[in-house]
Design an enzyme around this catalytic site. Structure first.
Site, mmCIF file in Angstrom:
data_model
loop_
_atom_site.group_PDB
_atom_site.id
_atom_site.type_symbol
_atom_site.label_atom_id
_atom_site.label_comp_id
_atom_site.label_asym_id
_atom_site.label_seq_id
_atom_site.Cartn_x
_atom_site.Cartn_y
_atom_site.Cartn_z
ATOM 1 N N GLY A 78 0.805 -1.209 0.000
ATOM 2 C CA GLY A 78 0.000 0.000 0.000
ATOM 3 C C GLY A 78 0.837 1.257 0.000
ATOM 4 N N THR A 80 3.112 4.259 -1.472
ATOM 5 C CA THR A 80 3.109 5.025 -2.723
ATOM 6 C C THR A 80 4.349 5.918 -2.757
ATOM 7 O OG1 THR A 80 1.779 6.816 -1.722
ATOM 8 C CG2 THR A 80 0.582 5.028 -2.824
ATOM 9 N N ASN A 104 -4.783 2.773 -2.961
ATOM 10 C CA ASN A 104 -5.838 2.928 -1.969
ATOM 11 C C ASN A 104 -6.599 1.608 -1.866
ATOM 12 O OD1 ASN A 104 -8.476 3.739 -0.757
ATOM 13 N ND2 ASN A 104 -7.569 5.769 -0.877
ATOM 14 N N HIS A 134 -5.176 15.325 3.086
ATOM 15 C CA HIS A 134 -4.711 14.300 4.011
ATOM 16 C C HIS A 134 -4.140 14.945 5.267
ATOM 17 C CE1 HIS A 134 -4.955 11.641 0.473
ATOM 18 N NE2 HIS A 134 -5.011 10.661 1.354
ATOM 19 N N HIS A 135 -3.827 14.102 6.238
ATOM 20 C CA HIS A 135 -3.255 14.547 7.502
ATOM 21 C C HIS A 135 -1.920 15.251 7.283
ATOM 22 C CE1 HIS A 135 -0.374 11.150 7.330
ATOM 23 N NE2 HIS A 135 -1.392 10.500 6.785
ATOM 24 N N LYS A 138 1.469 13.388 6.083
ATOM 25 C CA LYS A 138 1.651 12.661 4.820
ATOM 26 C C LYS A 138 2.776 13.301 4.020
ATOM 27 C CE LYS A 138 -0.799 10.808 0.808
ATOM 28 N NZ LYS A 138 -0.219 9.454 1.019
#
Length: 243
Positions: A78, A80, A104, A134-135, A138
């Site tokens: 997962g 990237t 995802n 996103h948070h 990231k």
């Protein structure tokens, strides 16, 4: 994400965590001891797991996948943000063991991708903008999911072949561009929006993840499905289509 995967696995009957590693010391998670990442080769040999699930960073992901391939262990990835050389390394591992990669693992995102492809093809000439949020921790931007959505749009609309990241100053829109925007704030698990506008119509397709648990659940679905497959590269859509 590693913590989320371990905790999600503890609630399932179709999978069990055989081992877990991390590059820095952490306390046990849901009763699972977390070993040092340097011990991964020994642990794989001793525990003989069916699948390795990786949510780390590009450098460590390539290392873990190569180690798993040497041990004959399938991989669900997962992570990237890979560069071309790292992509090639993941591809080399897939020649030895089955490797399933996804930007995802949300079933909702899979549905969004299908909707985006259909809408983009049905709305020729419309302007398109992609925004992801996103948070604040990231690292890569835009997100891997946003890049996947951009690929989907460009496949459906070959006339859109210019990605414009943000705008500043005198920046008129061109016919060939897709606007791309990345936002980082708080602890947002993930939001993706595709906006298409033209002919006095505005279409917005949006997905919001309530927490990282949705990604962990999808990754475990992928791991359960991948076990026992032949070497090669697989996609999360194959998991969804089989269920």
């Amino acid at each position: 994400m590693g913590r989320e995967v371990i905790e999600a696995a503890s609630d399932r009957d179709d999978c069990e965590v055989a081992l877990a590693v991390n590059r820095s010391p952490v306390d046990p998670v849901a009763g699972v001891e977390v070993a040092d990442a340097d011990d991964l080769p020994t642990l794989l040999a001793g525990e003989s797991p069916d699948v390795l699930v990786d949510f780390t960073g590009p450098d460590s992901s390539v290392e873990y996948v190569a180690t798993a391939a040497e041990a004959g262990v399938a991989c669900v990835v997962g992570t990237t943000g890979f560069d071309d050389e790292q992509e090639a390394a993941i591809g080399a591992a897939a020649e030895v063991v089955p490797v399933l990669r996804a930007s995802n693992f949300s079933r909702g995102i899979a549905a969004l991708r299908r909707a985006v492809r259909a809408a983009a093809g049905a709305l020729p000439g419309y302007d398109v903008e992609v925004t992801e949020t996103h948070h604040n921790g990231k690292v890569d931007a835009p997100s891997g999911t946003a890049r996947t959505l951009l690929d989907d749009i460009e496949d459906a609309r070959p006339d859109l072949d210019e990605r414009v990241h943000g705008r500043e100053g005198d920046a008129p829109r061109t016919d060939a561009e897709i606007g791309v925007h990345a936002r980082r704030a708080g602890d947002i698990a993930g939001e993706h929006e595709v906006l298409m506008a033209g002919d006095e119509n505005v279409l917005e397709l949006t997905h919001r993840a309530g927490s990282r648990r949705v990604f962990a659940a999808g990754a475990l679905d992928a791991a359960a499905w991948l076990a026992g497959h032949d070497a090669g590269e697989y996609d999360f859509t194959e998991v969804l289509d089989s269920s």
